[in-house]
Design a protein around this motif. Structure first.
Motif, mmCIF file in Angstrom:
data_model
loop_
_atom_site.group_PDB
_atom_site.id
_atom_site.type_symbol
_atom_site.label_atom_id
_atom_site.label_comp_id
_atom_site.label_asym_id
_atom_site.label_seq_id
_atom_site.Cartn_x
_atom_site.Cartn_y
_atom_site.Cartn_z
ATOM 1 N N ASN A 15 24.931 106.811 -54.598
ATOM 2 C CA ASN A 15 23.522 107.125 -54.823
ATOM 3 C C ASN A 15 22.944 107.938 -53.679
ATOM 4 N N TRP A 19 21.167 111.249 -54.960
ATOM 5 C CA TRP A 19 19.713 111.304 -54.850
ATOM 6 C C TRP A 19 19.262 112.254 -53.754
ATOM 7 N N ARG A 20 19.954 112.317 -52.622
ATOM 8 C CA ARG A 20 19.593 113.271 -51.569
ATOM 9 C C ARG A 20 19.783 114.696 -52.046
ATOM 10 N N SER A 22 19.848 115.940 -54.978
ATOM 11 C CA SER A 22 19.011 116.359 -56.111
ATOM 12 C C SER A 22 17.520 116.284 -55.786
ATOM 13 N N ASP A 24 15.718 113.576 -55.092
ATOM 14 C CA ASP A 24 15.073 112.389 -55.667
ATOM 15 C C ASP A 24 14.677 111.453 -54.522
ATOM 16 N N ARG A 27 13.881 107.455 -54.856
ATOM 17 C CA ARG A 27 15.062 106.604 -55.035
ATOM 18 C C ARG A 27 15.984 106.683 -53.820
ATOM 19 N N PHE A 28 16.027 107.844 -53.163
ATOM 20 C CA PHE A 28 16.837 107.968 -51.950
ATOM 21 C C PHE A 28 16.381 106.967 -50.889
#
Length: 206
Positions: A15, A19-20, A22, A24, A27-28
């Motif tokens: 994740n 997440w980083r 993209s 996000d 959530r990151f």
């Protein structure tokens, strides 16, 4: 058989990258504990500061991506150390030539389970080797050998690019061999043994 803890930790590792890379950011942030800390060639500070710095870079169009390989995860009670093979991919213009740098190494991570939730406390990458290539194979790229030679072999091309972008790059990050990586392993052993304090501040000879 893979333990529940190891599965949870591997999910966090994956994740982190997804997440980083993209953007996000909400959530990151959930990957880390409140006292999380990140060390990298171009950054040293809290997870909160790291997220903010990445967000600013994202908004400026900075392109840094990651890919993952296998993981080895050691769990002792509520603490864990994971090592994950990875590559860092950064694209930027170097001396008017569009370039890609690929750096191969490992994420060396300190995890802890608090109130039933595993989270990242400290990430220290290990930089093993890197290279730089012109995106256009017909382009000619000439590097400043004096600047290139300031940095260890494991990340000297990445450091070269990041220095040109204005970052103050750390000159003593852990590599495949040497005292820096030996000290990191010692801190990992101390973390698993239950020593008090943030892992980034544990005695290097623990």
């Amino acid at each position: 058989m893979v333990s529940d803890a190891a599965r949870d930790i591997r999910e966090l590792i994956e994740n982190w990258v997804l997440w980083r890379d993209s953007g996000d950011w909400d959530r990151f942030a959930t990957v880390w504990h409140d006292d999380g800390r990140m060390e990298a060639t171009w950054f040293r500070g809290s997870a909160t500061e790291f997220i903010a710095a990445n967000r600013r870079g994202w908004e400026r169009g900075v392109t840094i991506l990651h890919s993952l390989g296998g993981s080895s995860i050691d769990v002792e009670g509520s603490r864990a150390i994971s090592q994950t093979k990875m590559q860092i991919h950064q694209r930027a213009v170097v001396h008017d030539v569009g370039c890609d740098v690929v750096c191969t190494g490992r994420f060396y991570d300190f995890f802890e389970c608090r109130e039933g939730r595993w989270g990242l406390v400290w990430r220290q990458p290990i930089y093993e080797k890197d290279r730089i290539d012109a995106v256009d194979p017909g382009a000619t790229l000439e590097l400043d050998q004096e600047l290139l030679g300031r940095f260890p072999e494991g990340y000297r091309h990445l450091a070269y690019l990041q220095t040109l972008l204005g970052h103050e790059v750390a000159p003593t990050m852990p590599g495949l061999r040497g005292p820096e990586v030996d000290q990191l392993y010692a801190r990992g052993r101390a973390w698993l043994a239950g020593n008090d304090g943030h892992p980034s501040e544990l005695p290097e000879g623990s």
